[in-house]
Design a protein around this motif. Structure first.
Motif, PDB file in Angstrom:
ATOM      1  N   TYR A  68       0.829  -1.200   0.000  1.00 52.84           N
ATOM      2  CA  TYR A  68       0.000   0.000   0.000  1.00 52.84           C
ATOM      3  C   TYR A  68       0.867   1.255   0.000  1.00 52.84           C
ATOM      4  CZ  TYR A  68      -3.180   3.603   1.645  1.00 52.84           C
ATOM      5  OH  TYR A  68      -3.896   4.766   1.772  1.00 52.84           O
ATOM      6  N   ARG A  69       0.432   2.285  -0.733  1.00 56.12           N
ATOM      7  CA  ARG A  69       1.115   3.574  -0.742  1.00 56.12           C
ATOM      8  C   ARG A  69       0.108   4.687  -0.470  1.00 56.12           C
ATOM      9  NH1 ARG A  69       2.236   2.808  -5.891  1.00 56.12           N
ATOM     10  NH2 ARG A  69       1.892   5.037  -6.307  1.00 56.12           N
ATOM     11  N   THR A  70       0.524   5.649   0.324  1.00 55.88           N
ATOM     12  CA  THR A  70      -0.349   6.769   0.670  1.00 55.88           C
ATOM     13  C   THR A  70      -0.871   7.468  -0.567  1.00 55.88           C
ATOM     14  OG1 THR A  70       0.956   7.096   2.672  1.00 55.88           O
ATOM     15  CG2 THR A  70      -0.496   8.903   2.025  1.00 55.88           C
ATOM     16  N   ASP A  71      -0.017   7.641  -1.559  1.00 55.80           N
ATOM     17  CA  ASP A  71      -0.376   8.434  -2.734  1.00 55.80           C
ATOM     18  C   ASP A  71      -0.653   7.578  -3.960  1.00 55.80           C
ATOM     19  OD1 ASP A  71       2.188   7.548  -3.114  1.00 55.80           O
ATOM     20  OD2 ASP A  71       3.018   9.496  -3.681  1.00 55.80           O
ATOM     21  N   ASP A  72      -1.055   6.307  -3.774  1.00 53.70           N
ATOM     22  CA  ASP A  72      -1.361   5.506  -4.952  1.00 53.70           C
ATOM     23  C   ASP A  72      -2.634   6.042  -5.606  1.00 53.70           C
ATOM     24  OD1 ASP A  72      -3.605   4.483  -3.683  1.00 53.70           O
ATOM     25  OD2 ASP A  72      -2.785   2.487  -3.383  1.00 53.70           O
ATOM     26  N   GLY A  96      -0.038   0.260  10.234  1.00 53.13           N
ATOM     27  CA  GLY A  96       0.581  -0.894   9.592  1.00 53.13           C
ATOM     28  C   GLY A  96       0.434  -0.934   8.093  1.00 53.13           C
ATOM     29  N   ASN A  97      -0.277   0.036   7.518  1.00 54.09           N
ATOM     30  CA  ASN A  97      -0.431   0.104   6.065  1.00 54.09           C
ATOM     31  C   ASN A  97       0.588   1.085   5.503  1.00 54.09           C
ATOM     32  OD1 ASN A  97      -3.440  -1.030   4.850  1.00 54.09           O
ATOM     33  ND2 ASN A  97      -3.141  -0.964   7.067  1.00 54.09           N
ATOM     34  N   GLY A  98       1.362   0.650   4.519  1.00 46.50           N
ATOM     35  CA  GLY A  98       2.396   1.507   3.962  1.00 46.50           C
ATOM     36  C   GLY A  98       3.434   1.841   5.021  1.00 46.50           C
ATOM     37  N   GLY A 102       2.741   0.545  13.521  1.00 46.09           N
ATOM     38  CA  GLY A 102       1.779  -0.390  14.084  1.00 46.09           C
ATOM     39  C   GLY A 102       1.607  -1.646  13.267  1.00 46.09           C
ATOM     40  N   VAL A 103       0.715  -2.496  13.749  1.00 45.20           N
ATOM     41  CA  VAL A 103       0.460  -3.800  13.130  1.00 45.20           C
ATOM     42  C   VAL A 103      -0.842  -3.727  12.339  1.00 45.20           C
ATOM     43  CG1 VAL A 103       0.017  -6.240  13.576  1.00 45.20           C
ATOM     44  CG2 VAL A 103       1.665  -4.981  14.990  1.00 45.20           C
TER      45      VAL A 103
END
Length: 288
Positions: A68-72, A96-98, A102-103
Protein backbone atom coordinates in the motif's frame (compact mmCIF):
# COMPACT_ATOMS: atom_id res chain seq x y z
CA UNK A 1 -15.45 1.64 21.56
CA UNK A 2 -17.68 4.31 23.12
CA UNK A 3 -15.87 3.87 26.43
CA UNK A 4 -12.52 4.84 24.88
CA UNK A 5 -11.24 8.35 24.37
CA UNK A 6 -10.03 9.58 20.99
CA UNK A 7 -7.74 12.55 21.63
CA UNK A 8 -6.93 15.10 18.97
CA UNK A 9 -3.38 15.44 17.72
CA UNK A 10 -2.19 17.64 14.85
CA UNK A 11 -1.87 17.10 11.13
CA UNK A 12 1.88 17.32 10.51
CA UNK A 13 3.00 18.10 6.97
CA UNK A 14 5.29 15.45 5.51
CA UNK A 15 5.47 16.72 1.93
CA UNK A 16 3.56 18.61 -0.74
CA UNK A 17 2.76 16.91 -4.05
CA UNK A 18 1.61 20.11 -5.73
CA UNK A 19 -1.50 21.28 -7.50
CA UNK A 20 -3.49 18.54 -9.21
CA UNK A 21 -5.81 20.80 -11.16
CA UNK A 22 -8.32 22.33 -8.78
CA UNK A 23 -6.78 21.03 -5.56
CA UNK A 24 -3.42 20.51 -3.87
CA UNK A 25 -2.26 17.12 -2.58
CA UNK A 26 -0.16 16.84 0.54
CA UNK A 27 0.93 13.93 2.69
CA UNK A 28 0.49 14.43 6.43
CA UNK A 29 0.78 12.36 9.58
CA UNK A 30 -1.15 12.30 12.84
CA UNK A 31 -1.05 10.40 16.13
CA UNK A 32 -3.34 7.46 16.80
CA UNK A 33 -2.84 5.54 20.04
CA UNK A 34 0.81 6.74 20.17
CA UNK A 35 1.37 5.54 16.60
CA UNK A 36 2.29 7.74 13.65
CA UNK A 37 -0.30 7.23 10.89
CA UNK A 38 -0.01 8.82 7.46
CA UNK A 39 -2.73 10.28 5.28
CA UNK A 40 -3.21 11.93 1.92
CA UNK A 41 -4.93 15.33 2.03
CA UNK A 42 -6.50 17.06 -0.97
CA UNK A 43 -7.29 20.72 -0.31
CA UNK A 44 -9.39 22.66 -2.83
CA UNK A 45 -7.80 25.60 -4.59
CA UNK A 46 -9.01 29.02 -3.54
CA UNK A 47 -9.73 30.72 -0.26
CA UNK A 48 -10.70 28.68 2.75
CA UNK A 49 -14.36 29.25 3.73
CA UNK A 50 -14.79 31.43 6.81
CA UNK A 51 -15.92 28.45 8.91
CA UNK A 52 -13.31 26.09 7.45
CA UNK A 53 -13.42 23.43 4.77
CA UNK A 54 -16.05 20.71 4.85
CA UNK A 55 -14.06 17.48 4.95
CA UNK A 56 -14.63 13.97 3.62
CA UNK A 57 -12.57 11.18 5.18
CA UNK A 58 -12.06 8.51 2.52
CA UNK A 59 -11.79 5.03 4.05
CA UNK A 60 -10.04 2.77 1.57
CA UNK A 61 -10.72 -0.89 0.90
CA UNK A 62 -8.30 -3.72 1.48
CA UNK A 63 -4.94 -3.35 -0.23
CA UNK A 64 -1.99 -5.49 0.85
CA UNK A 65 -0.54 -3.38 3.69
CA UNK A 66 3.01 -4.18 2.62
CA UNK A 67 2.49 -2.74 -0.87
CA UNK A 68 0.00 0.00 0.00
CA UNK A 69 1.12 3.57 -0.74
CA UNK A 70 -0.35 6.77 0.67
CA UNK A 71 -0.38 8.43 -2.73
CA UNK A 72 -1.36 5.51 -4.95
CA UNK A 73 -4.00 6.13 -7.60
CA UNK A 74 -6.66 3.68 -6.39
CA UNK A 75 -9.08 6.43 -5.33
CA UNK A 76 -7.74 9.32 -7.39
CA UNK A 77 -10.99 9.87 -9.30
CA UNK A 78 -13.01 10.04 -6.09
CA UNK A 79 -10.55 12.41 -4.43
CA UNK A 80 -10.53 14.67 -7.48
CA UNK A 81 -14.34 14.75 -7.75
CA UNK A 82 -14.85 15.62 -4.08
CA UNK A 83 -12.02 18.16 -3.88
CA UNK A 84 -13.08 19.93 -7.08
CA UNK A 85 -16.59 20.13 -5.64
CA UNK A 86 -15.18 22.13 -2.72
CA UNK A 87 -14.53 19.51 -0.03
CA UNK A 88 -11.22 18.78 1.63
CA UNK A 89 -10.52 15.05 1.31
CA UNK A 90 -8.42 13.07 3.80
CA UNK A 91 -7.49 9.44 3.04
CA UNK A 92 -5.90 7.79 6.10
CA UNK A 93 -3.66 4.79 5.58
CA UNK A 94 -4.53 2.96 8.85
CA UNK A 95 -1.85 1.58 11.12
CA UNK A 96 0.58 -0.89 9.59
CA UNK A 97 -0.43 0.10 6.07
CA UNK A 98 2.40 1.51 3.96
CA UNK A 99 4.70 3.58 6.17
CA UNK A 100 2.27 3.96 9.07
CA UNK A 101 3.44 2.56 12.38
CA UNK A 102 1.78 -0.39 14.08
CA UNK A 103 0.46 -3.80 13.13
CA UNK A 104 -2.07 -4.15 10.29
CA UNK A 105 -4.70 -6.15 12.17
CA UNK A 106 -7.32 -6.07 9.42
CA UNK A 107 -10.67 -4.37 9.29
CA UNK A 108 -13.04 -6.90 10.83
CA UNK A 109 -11.76 -8.96 13.77
CA UNK A 110 -9.97 -5.99 15.30
CA UNK A 111 -11.30 -2.48 15.98
CA UNK A 112 -7.94 -0.71 15.61
CA UNK A 113 -8.56 0.70 12.12
CA UNK A 114 -11.76 2.26 13.47
CA UNK A 115 -9.69 3.69 16.35
CA UNK A 116 -7.43 5.31 13.74
CA UNK A 117 -10.49 6.80 12.03
CA UNK A 118 -11.99 8.12 15.27
CA UNK A 119 -8.66 9.62 16.34
CA UNK A 120 -8.44 11.31 12.95
CA UNK A 121 -11.95 12.75 13.33
CA UNK A 122 -10.94 14.30 16.66
CA UNK A 123 -7.81 15.71 15.03
CA UNK A 124 -9.81 17.19 12.14
CA UNK A 125 -12.28 18.80 14.52
CA UNK A 126 -9.40 20.64 16.17
CA UNK A 127 -7.73 21.71 12.90
CA UNK A 128 -8.22 25.39 12.04
CA UNK A 129 -8.63 24.58 8.33
CA UNK A 130 -11.66 22.34 8.95
CA UNK A 131 -15.29 23.15 9.69
CA UNK A 132 -15.88 20.81 12.67
CA UNK A 133 -19.62 20.71 11.99
CA UNK A 134 -19.18 19.39 8.43
CA UNK A 135 -17.29 16.09 8.65
CA UNK A 136 -18.33 13.30 6.29
CA UNK A 137 -17.12 9.82 5.47
CA UNK A 138 -16.71 7.93 2.21
CA UNK A 139 -16.11 4.21 2.60
CA UNK A 140 -15.32 1.39 0.18
CA UNK A 141 -15.26 -2.33 0.90
CA UNK A 142 -13.24 -2.97 4.11
CA UNK A 143 -13.41 0.74 4.85
CA UNK A 144 -17.17 0.38 5.08
CA UNK A 145 -16.80 -1.61 8.28
CA UNK A 146 -14.64 1.13 9.80
CA UNK A 147 -17.06 3.90 8.76
CA UNK A 148 -20.05 1.96 10.10
CA UNK A 149 -18.31 1.45 13.43
CA UNK A 150 -17.32 5.11 13.61
CA UNK A 151 -20.77 6.46 12.82
CA UNK A 152 -22.41 4.46 15.62
CA UNK A 153 -19.78 5.73 18.07
CA UNK A 154 -19.36 9.39 17.09
CA UNK A 155 -21.99 12.09 16.68
CA UNK A 156 -19.43 14.27 14.89
CA UNK A 157 -20.11 12.58 11.53
CA UNK A 158 -22.71 14.36 9.43
CA UNK A 159 -22.94 12.36 6.20
CA UNK A 160 -21.68 8.93 5.11
CA UNK A 161 -21.44 7.38 1.64
CA UNK A 162 -20.84 3.64 1.40
CA UNK A 163 -19.60 1.97 -1.78
CA UNK A 164 -19.82 -1.85 -1.71
CA UNK A 165 -19.02 -1.78 1.98
CA UNK A 166 -18.56 -4.67 4.38
CA UNK A 167 -21.52 -3.45 6.40
CA UNK A 168 -23.31 -6.64 7.39
CA UNK A 169 -23.41 -8.21 10.83
CA UNK A 170 -20.83 -10.70 12.04
CA UNK A 171 -23.42 -13.37 11.23
CA UNK A 172 -23.26 -12.13 7.63
CA UNK A 173 -19.46 -12.11 7.69
CA UNK A 174 -19.36 -15.70 8.93
CA UNK A 175 -22.17 -17.23 6.88
CA UNK A 176 -23.30 -14.94 4.06
CA UNK A 177 -19.98 -13.91 2.53
CA UNK A 178 -18.38 -16.36 0.09
CA UNK A 179 -15.07 -14.45 0.25
CA UNK A 180 -15.21 -13.94 4.01
CA UNK A 181 -12.00 -13.74 6.06
CA UNK A 182 -13.58 -16.56 8.05
CA UNK A 183 -13.24 -18.96 5.13
CA UNK A 184 -10.47 -17.61 2.89
CA UNK A 185 -6.73 -17.29 3.25
CA UNK A 186 -5.90 -14.13 5.18
CA UNK A 187 -2.72 -12.71 6.74
CA UNK A 188 -1.45 -14.55 9.81
CA UNK A 189 -2.34 -11.75 12.24
CA UNK A 190 -5.94 -11.74 11.01
CA UNK A 191 -6.12 -15.52 11.37
CA UNK A 192 -4.83 -15.23 14.94
CA UNK A 193 -7.38 -12.57 15.85
CA UNK A 194 -10.22 -14.51 14.23
CA UNK A 195 -9.25 -17.75 15.96
CA UNK A 196 -8.82 -16.00 19.33
CA UNK A 197 -12.29 -14.45 19.04
CA UNK A 198 -13.86 -17.79 18.18
CA UNK A 199 -12.00 -19.50 21.03
CA UNK A 200 -13.23 -16.87 23.48
CA UNK A 201 -16.76 -16.34 22.22
CA UNK A 202 -17.70 -19.17 19.92
CA UNK A 203 -19.40 -18.29 16.65
CA UNK A 204 -22.45 -16.18 15.85
CA UNK A 205 -24.49 -19.37 15.94
CA UNK A 206 -23.19 -20.57 19.30
CA UNK A 207 -23.02 -17.16 21.03
CA UNK A 208 -25.23 -14.73 19.10
CA UNK A 209 -25.44 -12.33 22.05
CA UNK A 210 -21.72 -11.54 21.93
CA UNK A 211 -21.46 -11.31 18.16
CA UNK A 212 -24.58 -9.15 17.90
CA UNK A 213 -23.07 -6.79 20.48
CA UNK A 214 -19.95 -6.52 18.30
CA UNK A 215 -21.94 -5.88 15.10
CA UNK A 216 -22.20 -2.15 14.38
CA UNK A 217 -25.21 -2.73 12.14
CA UNK A 218 -27.18 -3.67 15.26
CA UNK A 219 -26.47 -0.25 16.77
CA UNK A 220 -27.42 2.12 13.96
CA UNK A 221 -30.11 3.74 16.12
CA UNK A 222 -27.23 5.71 17.69
CA UNK A 223 -26.05 7.42 14.51
CA UNK A 224 -26.94 11.01 13.66
CA UNK A 225 -25.47 10.83 10.15
CA UNK A 226 -27.45 10.77 6.93
CA UNK A 227 -26.40 7.86 4.75
CA UNK A 228 -26.10 6.94 1.10
CA UNK A 229 -25.52 3.28 0.21
CA UNK A 230 -24.19 2.34 -3.24
CA UNK A 231 -24.02 -1.26 -4.40
CA UNK A 232 -23.60 -2.96 -7.73
CA UNK A 233 -25.88 -5.96 -8.11
CA UNK A 234 -23.16 -8.09 -9.71
CA UNK A 235 -20.47 -7.62 -7.07
CA UNK A 236 -18.69 -10.94 -6.51
CA UNK A 237 -16.36 -9.58 -3.80
CA UNK A 238 -18.80 -8.14 -1.25
CA UNK A 239 -22.38 -9.41 -1.60
CA UNK A 240 -25.30 -7.06 -2.17
CA UNK A 241 -26.97 -8.71 0.81
CA UNK A 242 -24.75 -6.63 3.12
CA UNK A 243 -26.04 -3.38 1.64
CA UNK A 244 -29.62 -4.67 1.76
CA UNK A 245 -29.27 -5.47 5.45
CA UNK A 246 -27.74 -2.08 6.32
CA UNK A 247 -30.47 -0.19 4.48
CA UNK A 248 -33.15 -2.25 6.24
CA UNK A 249 -31.54 -1.62 9.64
CA UNK A 250 -31.31 2.13 9.04
CA UNK A 251 -34.91 2.30 7.84
CA UNK A 252 -36.11 0.30 10.85
CA UNK A 253 -34.30 2.78 13.11
CA UNK A 254 -35.96 5.72 11.35
CA UNK A 255 -32.72 7.04 9.89
CA UNK A 256 -32.27 8.91 6.61
CA UNK A 257 -30.83 6.59 3.96
CA UNK A 258 -30.61 6.71 0.17
CA UNK A 259 -30.00 3.40 -1.63
CA UNK A 260 -28.55 3.36 -5.14
CA UNK A 261 -27.98 0.11 -7.01
CA UNK A 262 -26.02 -0.24 -10.24
CA UNK A 263 -26.49 -3.09 -12.73
CA UNK A 264 -23.79 -5.18 -14.30
CA UNK A 265 -20.78 -3.81 -12.53
CA UNK A 266 -17.87 -5.01 -10.39
CA UNK A 267 -16.52 -4.24 -6.93
CA UNK A 268 -14.68 -1.15 -8.19
CA UNK A 269 -17.71 0.30 -10.05
CA UNK A 270 -15.64 0.43 -13.22
CA UNK A 271 -18.58 0.63 -15.62
CA UNK A 272 -20.67 2.97 -13.48
CA UNK A 273 -17.87 5.18 -12.15
CA UNK A 274 -19.36 8.41 -13.52
CA UNK A 275 -22.77 7.61 -12.03
CA UNK A 276 -21.50 6.87 -8.53
CA UNK A 277 -19.28 9.95 -8.55
CA UNK A 278 -22.22 12.12 -9.54
CA UNK A 279 -24.47 10.55 -6.91
CA UNK A 280 -21.91 10.93 -4.14
CA UNK A 281 -21.02 14.54 -5.02
CA UNK A 282 -24.69 15.49 -5.12
CA UNK A 283 -25.32 13.77 -1.78
CA UNK A 284 -22.49 15.60 -0.05
CA UNK A 285 -23.58 18.91 -1.59
CA UNK A 286 -27.06 18.42 -0.14
CA UNK A 287 -26.11 16.96 3.24
CA UNK A 288 -22.59 17.98 4.29
Amino acid sequence: MRARSYPASALTLVRTDGDQGGYVNTVVSYQSDSLRVYALVATPDGARPAAGWPVIVLNHGYIDPSTYRTDDASYAQFIAAFARAGDMVVKPDYRGNGQSQGVPEGGHFSPVYAYDLLNLISTLKADPLVDPTRIGLFAHSMGGHEALRAMVVSHDIKAVVFMAGVVGSFYDIFYNWPNSPVTTDVPAIVQQLRNAAIAAHGTPRTDPTFWDSASAIDDVSFTTAVVQVNQDVGDTVVPKLFADHLVAALQAAGKSVQYNTYPGDDHQFTQNRAAILANAVAFYKANL
